[in-house]
Design a protein around this motif. Structure first.
Motif, PDB file in Angstrom:
ATOM      1  N   VAL A  18       0.980  -1.211  -0.030  1.00  0.00           N
ATOM      2  CA  VAL A  18       0.048   0.147   0.035  1.00  0.00           C
ATOM      3  C   VAL A  18       0.877   1.144  -0.094  1.00  0.00           C
ATOM      4  CG1 VAL A  18      -1.643   1.206   1.267  1.00  0.00           C
ATOM      5  CG2 VAL A  18      -1.951  -1.259   1.277  1.00  0.00           C
ATOM      6  N   PHE A  19       0.524   1.833  -1.106  1.00  0.00           N
ATOM      7  CA  PHE A  19       1.567   3.296  -1.119  1.00  0.00           C
ATOM      8  C   PHE A  19       0.544   4.611  -0.675  1.00  0.00           C
ATOM      9  CE2 PHE A  19       3.355   0.611  -4.263  1.00  0.00           C
ATOM     10  CZ  PHE A  19       4.768   0.874  -4.256  1.00  0.00           C
ATOM     11  N   ILE A  20       1.124   5.494  -0.378  1.00  0.00           N
ATOM     12  CA  ILE A  20       0.639   6.778  -0.033  1.00  0.00           C
ATOM     13  C   ILE A  20       1.354   7.785  -0.986  1.00  0.00           C
ATOM     14  CG2 ILE A  20       2.025   7.099   2.052  1.00  0.00           C
ATOM     15  CD1 ILE A  20      -0.238   8.796   3.254  1.00  0.00           C
ATOM     16  N   ILE A  21       0.310   8.508  -1.466  1.00  0.00           N
ATOM     17  CA  ILE A  21       0.991   9.635  -2.352  1.00  0.00           C
ATOM     18  C   ILE A  21       0.638  10.897  -1.791  1.00  0.00           C
ATOM     19  CG2 ILE A  21       1.155  10.386  -4.651  1.00  0.00           C
ATOM     20  CD1 ILE A  21       0.645   7.593  -5.576  1.00  0.00           C
ATOM     21  N   ILE A  22       1.352  11.861  -1.378  1.00  0.00           N
ATOM     22  CA  ILE A  22       1.004  13.254  -0.831  1.00  0.00           C
ATOM     23  C   ILE A  22       1.341  14.222  -2.026  1.00  0.00           C
ATOM     24  CG2 ILE A  22       1.749  14.880   0.821  1.00  0.00           C
ATOM     25  CD1 ILE A  22       2.699  12.552   2.574  1.00  0.00           C
ATOM     26  N   GLY A  23       0.242  15.046  -2.150  1.00  0.00           N
ATOM     27  CA  GLY A  23       0.440  16.142  -3.079  1.00  0.00           C
ATOM     28  C   GLY A  23      -0.712  17.125  -3.074  1.00  0.00           C
ATOM     29  N   GLN A  24      -0.818  17.992  -4.014  1.00  0.00           N
ATOM     30  CA  GLN A  24      -1.645  18.921  -4.339  1.00  0.00           C
ATOM     31  C   GLN A  24      -2.596  19.036  -5.526  1.00  0.00           C
ATOM     32  OE1 GLN A  24       0.094  22.712  -3.273  1.00  0.00           O
ATOM     33  NE2 GLN A  24       1.603  21.904  -2.277  1.00  0.00           N
ATOM     34  N   VAL A  25      -3.820  19.314  -5.480  1.00  0.00           N
ATOM     35  CA  VAL A  25      -4.739  19.286  -6.670  1.00  0.00           C
ATOM     36  C   VAL A  25      -5.789  20.456  -6.647  1.00  0.00           C
ATOM     37  CG1 VAL A  25      -4.747  16.660  -6.962  1.00  0.00           C
ATOM     38  CG2 VAL A  25      -6.449  17.804  -5.464  1.00  0.00           C
ATOM     39  N   ASN A  26      -6.203  20.688  -7.881  1.00  0.00           N
ATOM     40  CA  ASN A  26      -7.277  21.573  -8.042  1.00  0.00           C
ATOM     41  C   ASN A  26      -8.236  21.004  -9.217  1.00  0.00           C
ATOM     42  OD1 ASN A  26      -6.340  22.729 -10.365  1.00  0.00           O
ATOM     43  ND2 ASN A  26      -5.168  24.172  -9.350  1.00  0.00           N
ATOM     44  N   MET A  27      -9.289  21.792  -9.263  1.00  0.00           N
ATOM     45  CA  MET A  27     -10.478  21.312 -10.252  1.00  0.00           C
ATOM     46  C   MET A  27     -10.546  22.341 -11.159  1.00  0.00           C
ATOM     47  SD  MET A  27     -13.556  19.433  -8.179  1.00  0.00           S
ATOM     48  CE  MET A  27     -13.287  17.657  -7.682  1.00  0.00           C
ATOM     49  N   GLU A  28      -9.843  23.600 -11.116  1.00  0.00           N
ATOM     50  CA  GLU A  28      -9.908  24.506 -12.236  1.00  0.00           C
ATOM     51  C   GLU A  28      -8.529  24.863 -12.402  1.00  0.00           C
ATOM     52  OE1 GLU A  28     -12.548  27.718 -11.247  1.00  0.00           O
ATOM     53  OE2 GLU A  28     -14.072  26.446 -10.384  1.00  0.00           O
ATOM     54  N   LYS A  29      -8.076  25.043 -13.393  1.00  0.00           N
ATOM     55  CA  LYS A  29      -6.822  25.536 -13.794  1.00  0.00           C
ATOM     56  C   LYS A  29      -6.390  26.730 -13.363  1.00  0.00           C
ATOM     57  CE  LYS A  29      -3.484  25.294 -17.683  1.00  0.00           C
ATOM     58  NZ  LYS A  29      -2.553  24.218 -17.005  1.00  0.00           N
ATOM     59  N   ASP A  30      -5.282  26.953 -12.617  1.00  0.00           N
ATOM     60  CA  ASP A  30      -4.554  27.922 -12.110  1.00  0.00           C
ATOM     61  C   ASP A  30      -5.303  28.255 -10.658  1.00  0.00           C
ATOM     62  OD1 ASP A  30      -2.567  28.139 -13.968  1.00  0.00           O
ATOM     63  OD2 ASP A  30      -3.835  29.577 -15.229  1.00  0.00           O
ATOM     64  N   VAL A  62      -7.971  18.761 -12.482  1.00  0.00           N
ATOM     65  CA  VAL A  62      -7.494  19.395 -13.770  1.00  0.00           C
ATOM     66  C   VAL A  62      -6.039  19.303 -13.609  1.00  0.00           C
ATOM     67  CG1 VAL A  62      -9.484  20.075 -14.823  1.00  0.00           C
ATOM     68  CG2 VAL A  62      -8.056  21.397 -13.515  1.00  0.00           C
ATOM     69  N   GLU A  63      -5.425  19.350 -12.326  1.00  0.00           N
ATOM     70  CA  GLU A  63      -4.197  19.774 -12.062  1.00  0.00           C
ATOM     71  C   GLU A  63      -3.619  18.873 -10.705  1.00  0.00           C
ATOM     72  OE1 GLU A  63      -2.425  23.679 -13.629  1.00  0.00           O
ATOM     73  OE2 GLU A  63      -3.773  23.933 -11.877  1.00  0.00           O
TER      74      GLU A  63
END
Length: 99
Positions: A18-30, A62-63
């Protein structure tokens, strides 16, 4: 009888990785990014990243900026990660979001 000290093979009774990936996202560009943790079972890091990105895209993100990837050594003690870990063991890609 030969006994090997180096057992690189995985036993079929072993729990999935089981991997854990940490990051950041958004649903609208920029737009402002939101922190995420993604838990999933995969055979290797490359597959884990691909499955993660596919799941995020499927949820409408989207990002994505993935910062870290690691292995979990067992079920976390606290929610929401404990439920996400259980979901990952069952084949789900669990996305934990933070506002």
């Amino acid at each position: 009888m030969m006994n090997s000290d180096n057992d690189n093979g995985r036993d079929e009774t072993d729990a999935p990785t089981v991997f854990i990936i940490i990051g950041q996202v958004n649903m609208e560009k920029d737009a402002a990014m939101s922190q995420i943790h993604v838990l999933l079972a995969a055979p290797d890091e490359d597959t884990a990243v691909r499955l993660c990105l596919d799941a995020l895209s499927g949820k409408g993100y989207v990002e994505a900026d993935l910062d870290q990837i690691g292995l979990l050594g067992g079920m976390p003690d606290e929610e929401p990660h404990a439920s996400a870990y259980q979901g990952a063991l069952e084949g789900e890609v669990a996305i934990v979001t933070f506002d």
